[in-house]
Design a protein around this motif. Structure first.
Motif, PDB file in Angstrom:
ATOM      1  N   GLY A  22       0.688  -1.331   0.019  1.00 28.31           N
ATOM      2  CA  GLY A  22       0.097   0.074  -0.004  1.00 28.31           C
ATOM      3  C   GLY A  22       0.992   1.381   0.029  1.00 28.31           C
ATOM      4  O   GLY A  22       0.606   2.215  -0.757  1.00 28.31           O
ATOM      5  N   GLY A  26       1.523   2.727  -3.642  1.00 27.53           N
ATOM      6  CA  GLY A  26       0.700   3.916  -3.846  1.00 27.53           C
ATOM      7  C   GLY A  26       1.694   5.099  -4.207  1.00 27.53           C
ATOM      8  O   GLY A  26       1.176   5.885  -5.112  1.00 27.53           O
ATOM      9  N   LEU A  43      -3.270   2.927  -1.926  1.00 24.77           N
ATOM     10  CA  LEU A  43      -2.924   3.155  -0.425  1.00 24.77           C
ATOM     11  C   LEU A  43      -4.308   2.764   0.252  1.00 24.77           C
ATOM     12  O   LEU A  43      -4.350   2.030   1.252  1.00 24.77           O
ATOM     13  CB  LEU A  43      -2.715   4.656  -0.105  1.00 24.77           C
ATOM     14  CG  LEU A  43      -2.477   4.917   1.442  1.00 24.77           C
ATOM     15  CD1 LEU A  43      -1.104   4.473   1.657  1.00 24.77           C
ATOM     16  CD2 LEU A  43      -2.437   6.425   1.580  1.00 24.77           C
ATOM     17  N   ALA A  46      -5.180  -1.178   0.056  1.00 23.64           N
ATOM     18  CA  ALA A  46      -4.293  -1.967   0.779  1.00 23.64           C
ATOM     19  C   ALA A  46      -4.714  -1.881   2.233  1.00 23.64           C
ATOM     20  O   ALA A  46      -4.558  -2.786   2.913  1.00 23.64           O
ATOM     21  CB  ALA A  46      -2.805  -1.756   0.277  1.00 23.64           C
ATOM     22  N   GLY A  47      -4.968  -0.516   2.627  1.00 21.41           N
ATOM     23  CA  GLY A  47      -5.232  -0.350   4.080  1.00 21.41           C
ATOM     24  C   GLY A  47      -6.528  -0.947   4.526  1.00 21.41           C
ATOM     25  O   GLY A  47      -6.616  -1.683   5.595  1.00 21.41           O
ATOM     26  N   TYR A  70      -0.434   3.778   9.914  1.00 26.79           N
ATOM     27  CA  TYR A  70      -0.402   3.524   8.254  1.00 26.79           C
ATOM     28  C   TYR A  70      -0.845   4.908   7.893  1.00 26.79           C
ATOM     29  O   TYR A  70      -0.006   5.526   6.981  1.00 26.79           O
ATOM     30  CB  TYR A  70      -1.649   2.801   7.866  1.00 26.79           C
ATOM     31  CG  TYR A  70      -1.566   2.316   6.640  1.00 26.79           C
ATOM     32  CD1 TYR A  70      -0.516   1.540   5.889  1.00 26.79           C
ATOM     33  CD2 TYR A  70      -2.870   2.864   5.789  1.00 26.79           C
ATOM     34  CE1 TYR A  70      -0.679   1.305   4.413  1.00 26.79           C
ATOM     35  CE2 TYR A  70      -2.794   2.362   4.569  1.00 26.79           C
ATOM     36  CZ  TYR A  70      -1.982   1.608   3.766  1.00 26.79           C
ATOM     37  OH  TYR A  70      -1.958   1.076   2.438  1.00 26.79           O
TER      38      TYR A  70
END
Length: 108
Positions: A22, A26, A43, A46-47, A70
């Motif tokens: 991510g 990203g 981003l 994936a988060g 994150y």
């Protein structure tokens, strides 16, 4: 038509690589396409994927903490890049965030 699930069971996902994907993915997506929202989508996806595992394995408090780390890593990479450069900054925050995810969730 396949009867296999679209995603792995949340409890079976290793989140440190997802976090790294991510943050690194990203950044790289935004940089190479020149479309920052596209990097943000990588981003965010994936988060969210990591977050479902954090929640399944360790509960809401750990999920909130790792989600904050994150997002904070993403945010801090920008001013840090002005001091040490873009790639070193992204690598540093990725290592810290993925390491935290490994230590708090993935390590058994």
């Amino acid at each position: 038509m396949s009867s296999e699930p679209l995603f792995k069971n949340a409890a079976d996902v290793s989140t440190a690589p997802v976090v790294a994907l991510g943050l690194l993915g990203g950044y790289l997506t935004a940089r190479e396409t020149m479309i920052r929202p596209l990097g943000g989508a990588v981003l965010a996806a994936a988060g969210a994927y990591a977050g479902r595992t954090w929640l399944a394995k360790r509960g809401a408090a750990t999920t909130a903490g790792l989600s904050a780390a994150y997002l904070l890593g993403f945010g801090l990479s920008h001013p840090l890049a002005k001091k040490i450069g873009a790639w070193p900054s992204v690598l540093a925050v990725t290592a810290a965030t993925a390491g935290a995810s490994y230590l708090l969730v993935d390590r058994d």
